[in-house]
Design a protein around this motif. Structure first.
Motif, PDB file in Angstrom:
ATOM      1  N   PHE A 802      23.062   0.108 -18.270  1.00 22.00           N
ATOM      2  CA  PHE A 802      23.808   1.136 -17.566  1.00 22.00           C
ATOM      3  C   PHE A 802      23.706   2.501 -18.228  1.00 22.00           C
ATOM      4  O   PHE A 802      24.086   3.501 -17.626  1.00 22.00           O
ATOM      5  CB  PHE A 802      25.287   0.751 -17.476  1.00 22.00           C
ATOM      6  N   GLY A 803      23.249   2.578 -19.468  1.00 18.49           N
ATOM      7  CA  GLY A 803      23.283   3.850 -20.171  1.00 18.49           C
ATOM      8  C   GLY A 803      24.670   4.095 -20.728  1.00 18.49           C
ATOM      9  O   GLY A 803      25.372   3.166 -21.149  1.00 18.49           O
ATOM     10  N   ALA A 804      25.098   5.358 -20.740  1.00 15.72           N
ATOM     11  CA  ALA A 804      26.375   5.718 -21.344  1.00 15.72           C
ATOM     12  C   ALA A 804      27.528   5.374 -20.408  1.00 15.72           C
ATOM     13  O   ALA A 804      27.554   5.786 -19.260  1.00 15.72           O
ATOM     14  CB  ALA A 804      26.400   7.202 -21.669  1.00 15.72           C
ATOM     15  N   VAL A 805      28.488   4.615 -20.940  1.00 20.33           N
ATOM     16  CA  VAL A 805      29.653   4.179 -20.167  1.00 20.33           C
ATOM     17  C   VAL A 805      30.909   4.554 -20.956  1.00 20.33           C
ATOM     18  O   VAL A 805      30.981   4.336 -22.169  1.00 20.33           O
ATOM     19  CB  VAL A 805      29.626   2.658 -19.925  1.00 20.33           C
ATOM     20  N   VAL A 806      31.893   5.117 -20.269  1.00 20.19           N
ATOM     21  CA  VAL A 806      33.176   5.474 -20.881  1.00 20.19           C
ATOM     22  C   VAL A 806      34.226   4.477 -20.416  1.00 20.19           C
ATOM     23  O   VAL A 806      34.328   4.191 -19.209  1.00 20.19           O
ATOM     24  CB  VAL A 806      33.598   6.901 -20.490  1.00 20.19           C
ATOM     25  N   SER A 807      35.004   3.948 -21.357  1.00 20.32           N
ATOM     26  CA  SER A 807      36.091   3.043 -20.991  1.00 20.32           C
ATOM     27  C   SER A 807      37.420   3.644 -21.419  1.00 20.32           C
ATOM     28  O   SER A 807      37.495   4.440 -22.359  1.00 20.32           O
ATOM     29  CB  SER A 807      35.913   1.667 -21.641  1.00 20.32           C
ATOM     30  N   PHE A 808      38.472   3.250 -20.693  1.00 20.29           N
ATOM     31  CA  PHE A 808      39.805   3.765 -20.972  1.00 20.29           C
ATOM     32  C   PHE A 808      40.824   2.675 -20.735  1.00 20.29           C
ATOM     33  O   PHE A 808      40.723   1.896 -19.781  1.00 20.29           O
ATOM     34  CB  PHE A 808      40.128   4.960 -20.064  1.00 20.29           C
ATOM     35  N   GLY A 809      41.820   2.617 -21.607  1.00 22.32           N
ATOM     36  CA  GLY A 809      42.927   1.689 -21.442  1.00 22.32           C
ATOM     37  C   GLY A 809      44.094   2.115 -22.293  1.00 22.32           C
ATOM     38  O   GLY A 809      43.984   3.032 -23.119  1.00 22.32           O
ATOM     39  N   LEU A 810      45.223   1.477 -22.094  1.00 27.19           N
ATOM     40  CA  LEU A 810      46.386   1.770 -22.925  1.00 27.19           C
ATOM     41  C   LEU A 810      46.305   0.995 -24.227  1.00 27.19           C
ATOM     42  O   LEU A 810      45.715  -0.087 -24.277  1.00 27.19           O
ATOM     43  CB  LEU A 810      47.679   1.469 -22.175  1.00 27.19           C
ATOM     44  N   GLY A 811      46.919   1.536 -25.272  1.00 28.36           N
ATOM     45  CA  GLY A 811      46.778   0.961 -26.595  1.00 28.36           C
ATOM     46  C   GLY A 811      47.837  -0.039 -26.973  1.00 28.36           C
ATOM     47  O   GLY A 811      47.813  -0.563 -28.091  1.00 28.36           O
ATOM     48  N   GLU A 812      48.782  -0.314 -26.078  1.00 25.51           N
ATOM     49  CA  GLU A 812      49.795  -1.310 -26.386  1.00 25.51           C
ATOM     50  C   GLU A 812      49.134  -2.678 -26.567  1.00 25.51           C
ATOM     51  O   GLU A 812      48.104  -2.983 -25.958  1.00 25.51           O
ATOM     52  CB  GLU A 812      50.828  -1.382 -25.263  1.00 25.51           C
ATOM     53  N   VAL A 813      49.752  -3.526 -27.401  1.00 23.53           N
ATOM     54  CA  VAL A 813      49.177  -4.833 -27.706  1.00 23.53           C
ATOM     55  C   VAL A 813      48.982  -5.658 -26.433  1.00 23.53           C
ATOM     56  O   VAL A 813      47.941  -6.297 -26.240  1.00 23.53           O
ATOM     57  CB  VAL A 813      50.072  -5.591 -28.713  1.00 23.53           C
ATOM     58  N   THR A 814      49.958  -5.636 -25.550  1.00 27.33           N
ATOM     59  CA  THR A 814      49.854  -6.440 -24.327  1.00 27.33           C
ATOM     60  C   THR A 814      48.679  -5.982 -23.484  1.00 27.33           C
ATOM     61  O   THR A 814      47.916  -6.792 -22.951  1.00 27.33           O
ATOM     62  CB  THR A 814      51.154  -6.340 -23.516  1.00 27.33           C
ATOM     63  N   ALA A 815      48.512  -4.647 -23.344  1.00 28.37           N
ATOM     64  CA  ALA A 815      47.397  -4.130 -22.560  1.00 28.37           C
ATOM     65  C   ALA A 815      46.066  -4.528 -23.171  1.00 28.37           C
ATOM     66  O   ALA A 815      45.104  -4.858 -22.471  1.00 28.37           O
ATOM     67  CB  ALA A 815      47.494  -2.613 -22.448  1.00 28.37           C
ATOM     68  N   ARG A 816      45.993  -4.530 -24.498  1.00 27.43           N
ATOM     69  CA  ARG A 816      44.752  -4.937 -25.156  1.00 27.43           C
ATOM     70  C   ARG A 816      44.464  -6.412 -24.916  1.00 27.43           C
ATOM     71  O   ARG A 816      43.320  -6.800 -24.623  1.00 27.43           O
ATOM     72  CB  ARG A 816      44.845  -4.675 -26.665  1.00 27.43           C
TER      73      ARG A 816
END
Length: 917
Positions: A802-816
């Motif tokens: 895919f080449g360059a991919v940006v990911s985003f999420g929340l840093g809370e333990v549950t979200a991880r």
């Protein structure tokens, strides 16, 4: 070049082509970069490429070699006097041995030449000679018989890419004023061009800096060429079936009989070494023995005999191949080698290949009527284009489409997809006036980044509905010429979403969605009206709407005895205040179904809103709900149960919402210094090269790199004792936090001590963390960020596919733990960044949900756009993690960052000039 369209002969500066030049220049140039020193004479194999020409044929582009001397002589002997005159500014009937030696011996740095070959013959050559730093003279020549096929433009694209790789920023060319075609080629390539007239010639200068115009020109040419190559396959004037045996039930004879049964509009030629007739049609001993032209050949011979037949087809002038034979990549390494050889030879001779190990292709257009498949059942004419990689599954899929009363425009089963792929079909269906909806069953993705680029454009006009198998493993079926995807399946879903692709879970859903898209308009919103003669079924539909994120209005229940008048009146009323209507007609005893259907069609015809039904539990487009003898626009699709109707509608509502969003454009970003960032990366890679560590993970402190993109990382000091921690806190400023410095340890709960406002608190926290993590734990002190704030995580992955991919999420333990993260291809538009922020399931925490105060979402989106720009600019950044990124009420703070570099093994997938694969 000669005088044909798009291929006028190009002149090199005269001093570069004088007969008085020495026979052979011996070069000892070395190309030096921060990645090490490379011998200039090393053959650059990564410049080789198979390309599609403007007429749909193929050619091979590669650097010239000394062994091409005889090939160059033969090529030159076939040129017209005019082509030679334009090239050399005068008569030049033959090339001397000294000229041949000079032209075929290059250093691949200051002197570069690329040739285009078809079969064993050179048909074009392009070259540059560096004349000063950053500038080179360019010249090219195309054989007269191949002018007008776009050879010159594609060669110029490839030479420009090689020149940029070698530090050349400008091309100059001297052109005779009469050579207007050459000047048109140089101007139409899309680069900034200047020209001036002096001494009887026009000197043209091209700035090779990639521009938006140049990229648009390249994409447009790619689109036209690949679309044309598929059109030649799907609309042949004649078909040969090679391996059509005399015994009924064989693969070859099955294809032959299906062609005849479909009443193909052109001649069909069975090919059999011995038989004089097959299925009542005159047979020929070989393809070359056929006395008429052959556009398409279906190969149903044993795998070890396919290559010989391909060469016969090339000699005959066949333009496309369908290889239904098995015994290729799906059988193991030996078969894979045979498959690679098949594609290499076919492309070398200008042929596209569907397969091998495929079901075939079909086109329902009445002017073609092509069924070159193993499937006896082909649906009638319709507005849906269908691509399937699985041959075995293809027959069942076609039968299901036919059973639903749906039609297709065309069908392609690619099998091992060694050549023709879903991307090629997207290019074709984008412009095909007979196709409104595109269905793809994918087992692998050969060029995912190109797929995303094409789909993002095409989805604005024509919906694309995809079933992608292998979601749990991300594996690739044996034999497929495609990479294994390194990203999780959730990432693939995010990238489909970014491109506007409707991804469904299974084939039933795919057909459910397709029949709604093919015959009804898109909804303008999520409001759903329900008209039913069953309370129970209406309640099921309401529940399904709520689960799917739709907005159901109270259902109108007409009772079990309702007839056409009641349904018509109710539909007329309900449709006024909603965006779509689901009609449920399930009478407990047989009722006036035909009358009800006719009334539903009458009311829905002009309402401009989608109407779908559960009509007596029928699946597809029943005859009573069709607007014509065959399903046409305005026909009402029916589903076995209301939940299935709602599920299909929900997919279409989301797609309609995506279409309403602005497409987004890449904007200039203030405070970005790409050149400085590249110097930082290359300097680090250069040091790693000196240490002979290019094959290992190369860590980089990203603070300086991020600063080049306007992003600041709050400093943190690693400490080894309580007193060092206190001293660091004094330097950074109170209050501070003490945390685990190791990124993996930092992900554990309880590894951060917040709000430490004095030395005693720091010492106590140091002792507690050391006891928790062990005496060898590495700790760091950092200034305390303002509260309240929401922790988030931003990452960049340089994926091989895919080449360059940006990911985003929340840093809370549950979200991880729940992997609540979303992905987008870089670079990012503002709209992409907004979707990244709003898409995680925990996103309401950023927008004031659950008692949290709203935070600086716009600042977070700006950070994502900047990170996306970094990811796109620097393919050497294999991994970048910003963790955590605290989003407060007024600002965004990057508290931790880590970067890993690697040396790219060539250009990104779908980057650079046009190429197949």
């Amino acid at each position: 070049m000669g005088s044909g369209p798009d291929s006028a002969p190009q002149s090199m500066h005269k001093r570069c082509v004088k007969p008085s030049q020495p026979a052979l220049l011996v070069w000892h140039v070395r190309f030096t970069s921060t990645l090490g020193t490379v011998e200039a004479a090393q053959y650059p194999a990564h410049w080789e490429a198979d390309v599609v020409l403007s007429d749909g044929g193929t050619a091979h582009v590669r650097p010239i070699r000394p062994a091409d001397a005889d090939r160059l002589r033969s090529f030159y002997s076939r040129l017209s006097e005019e082509s030679i005159y334009f090239r050399f500014f005068g008569p030049h009937p033959r090339l001397s041995d000294r000229e041949i030696a000079r032209f075929t011996n290059v250093d691949y740095v200051d002197r570069v030449a690329l040739i285009a070959t078809i079969g064993a013959d050179m048909v074009a050559v392009i070259r540059y000679d560096r004349i000063e730093p950053g500038e080179a003279e360019v010249a090219f020549l195309v054989e007269d018989a191949h002018q007008g096929r776009g050879v010159a433009s594609v060669l110029l694209e490839h030479l420009a890419a090689t020149a940029r790789e070698r530090g050349i920023a400008r091309f100059v060319a001297d052109v005779l004023p009469a050579n207007r075609k050459m000047m048109a080629v140089l101007k139409q390539v899309g680069y900034t061009a200047q020209s001036r007239f002096a001494d009887g010639v026009v000197r043209m200068t091209l700035d090779l800096t990639p521009t938006e115009t140049a990229q648009e020109v390249t994409a447009s040419r790619e689109h036209r060429a690949e679309s044309r190559s598929i059109e030649r396959l799907l609309s042949p004037g004649s078909v040969a079936v090679v391996g059509a045996g005399r015994e009924p039930g064989g693969v070859g004879q099955t294809v032959l009989r299906n062609l005849l049964a479909a009443d193909f509009t052109g001649p069909v030629y069975p090919v059999h070494r011995e038989a004089r007739a097959v299925a009542g049609v005159r047979a020929y001993p070989s393809v070359t023995a056929i006395d008429g032209e052959v556009d398409l050949a279906v190969l149903a011979v044993p795998a070890d005999g396919v290559i010989e037949v391909v060469k016969e087809c090339a000699e005959k002038g066949v333009r496309g191949l369908i290889v239904v034979s098995s015994g290729f990549g799906e059988t193991g390494p030996e078969g894979r080698a045979r498959q690679d050889e098949l594609v290499r030879i076919a492309r070398a001779y200008g042929l596209r290949v569907v397969g091998p190990n495929c079901l075939g292709i079909a086109n329902t257009d009445s002017s073609v009527r092509l069924n070159a498949t193993l499937a006896a059942t082909i649906p009638g004419q319709g507005r849906v284009g269908f691509f399937s990689q699985s041959g075995a599954l293809g027959t069942a899929l076609l039968q299901r489409v036919a059973q639903r009363g749906m039609g297709i425009s065309s069908f392609v089963s690619a099998g091992n997809r060694a050549d023709v792929s879903g991307n090629d079909l997207l290019q074709y269906w984008e412009e095909d006036p007979r196709t409104d909806v595109i269905l793809l069953y994918l087992e692998s993705l050969g060029n995912p980044r190109k797929f995303a680029r094409l789909a993002r454009r095409i989805s604005r006009r024509k919906p694309i509905v995809v079933v992608k198998s292998g979601g749990t493993t991300q594996g690739v079926p044996t034999g497929h010429a495609a990479p294994v995807l390194g990203l999780p399946d959730t990432a693939l879903s995010s990238l489909f979403e970014q491109a506007g692709v409707i991804r469904v879970e299974d084939l039933i859903q795919q057909f459910d969605v397709a029949q709604l898209l093919a015959y009804q308009p898109l909804p303008t919103g999520p409001r759903v009206g329900l008209v039913s003669n069953s309370d129970a079924l209406a309640l099921l539909a309401v529940d399904a709407c709520v689960r799917a994120g739709l907005d159901p209005r109270p259902p109108v229940n007409l009772g079990a005895r309702a007839g056409a008048a009641e349904f018509g009146a109710a539909l007329s009323s309900v449709v006024q205040d909603v965006d779509a209507v689901v009609v449920i007609y399930m009478p407990p005893i047989p009722g006036p179904a035909d009358e009800v259907a006719a009334e539903l069609l009458r009311v829905s015809r002009d309402c401009g809103k989608p109407v779908l039904a559960t009509f007596e539990g029928k699946i597809g487009v029943p005859r009573g709900l069709r607007t014509g003898a065959a399903p046409e626009r305005g026909s009402i699709p029916s589903y076995a149960a209301p939940e299935e109707a709602v599920r299909a509608l929900a997919h279409v509502v989301r797609h309609a919402r995506w279409r309403k969003q602005p497409a987004g454009v890449l904007e200039e970003i203030e405070g970005v210094d790409t050149a400085a960032a590249r110097r930082i990366v290359l300097a680090r890679l250069g040091r790693a090269a000196l240490e002979d560590r290019l094959e290992s993970r190369i860590e980089l402190d990203p603070s300086e790199l991020l600063a080049c993109y306007g992003l600041t990382v709050w400093p943190a000091e690693v400490v080894g004792s309580p007193e060092e921690a206190v001293e660091a806190a004094e330097r950074l400023g109170w209050p501070v936090v003490l945390k685990a410095a190791d990124p993996e340890a930092a992900k554990r709960a309880g590894t951060v001590r917040l709000g430490l406002s004095g030395p005693d608190g720091v010492r106590e926290a140091f002792a507690g963390l050391t006891e928790q993590l062990g005496s060898g734990a590495v700790l760091a002190v950092q200034r305390m960020a303002p509260q309240p704030a929401v922790p988030t995580v931003v990452s960049v992955i340089e994926d091989s596919a895919f080449g360059a991919v940006v990911s985003f999420g929340l840093g809370e333990v549950t979200a991880r733990l729940l992997r609540d993260e979303v992905y987008r291809l870089a670079p990012l538009t503002r709209e992409d960044a907004a979707m990244l922020v709003s898409s995680p399931r925990a996103a309401p925490l950023l927008f004031g949900g659950y008692g949290y105060p709203p935070v600086a979402v716009e600042a977070l989106e700006d950070l994502l756009v900047r990170v996306g720009r970094l990811a796109d600019d620097l393919p050497e950044v294999a991994r970048l993690d910003l963790d955590p990124v605290l989003v407060g009420e007024s600002e965004v703070i990057v508290l931790g960052a880590r970067a890993v570099l690697s040396s790219p093994q060539g250009p990104r997938v779908d980057a650079g000039p046009r190429r197949l694969g």
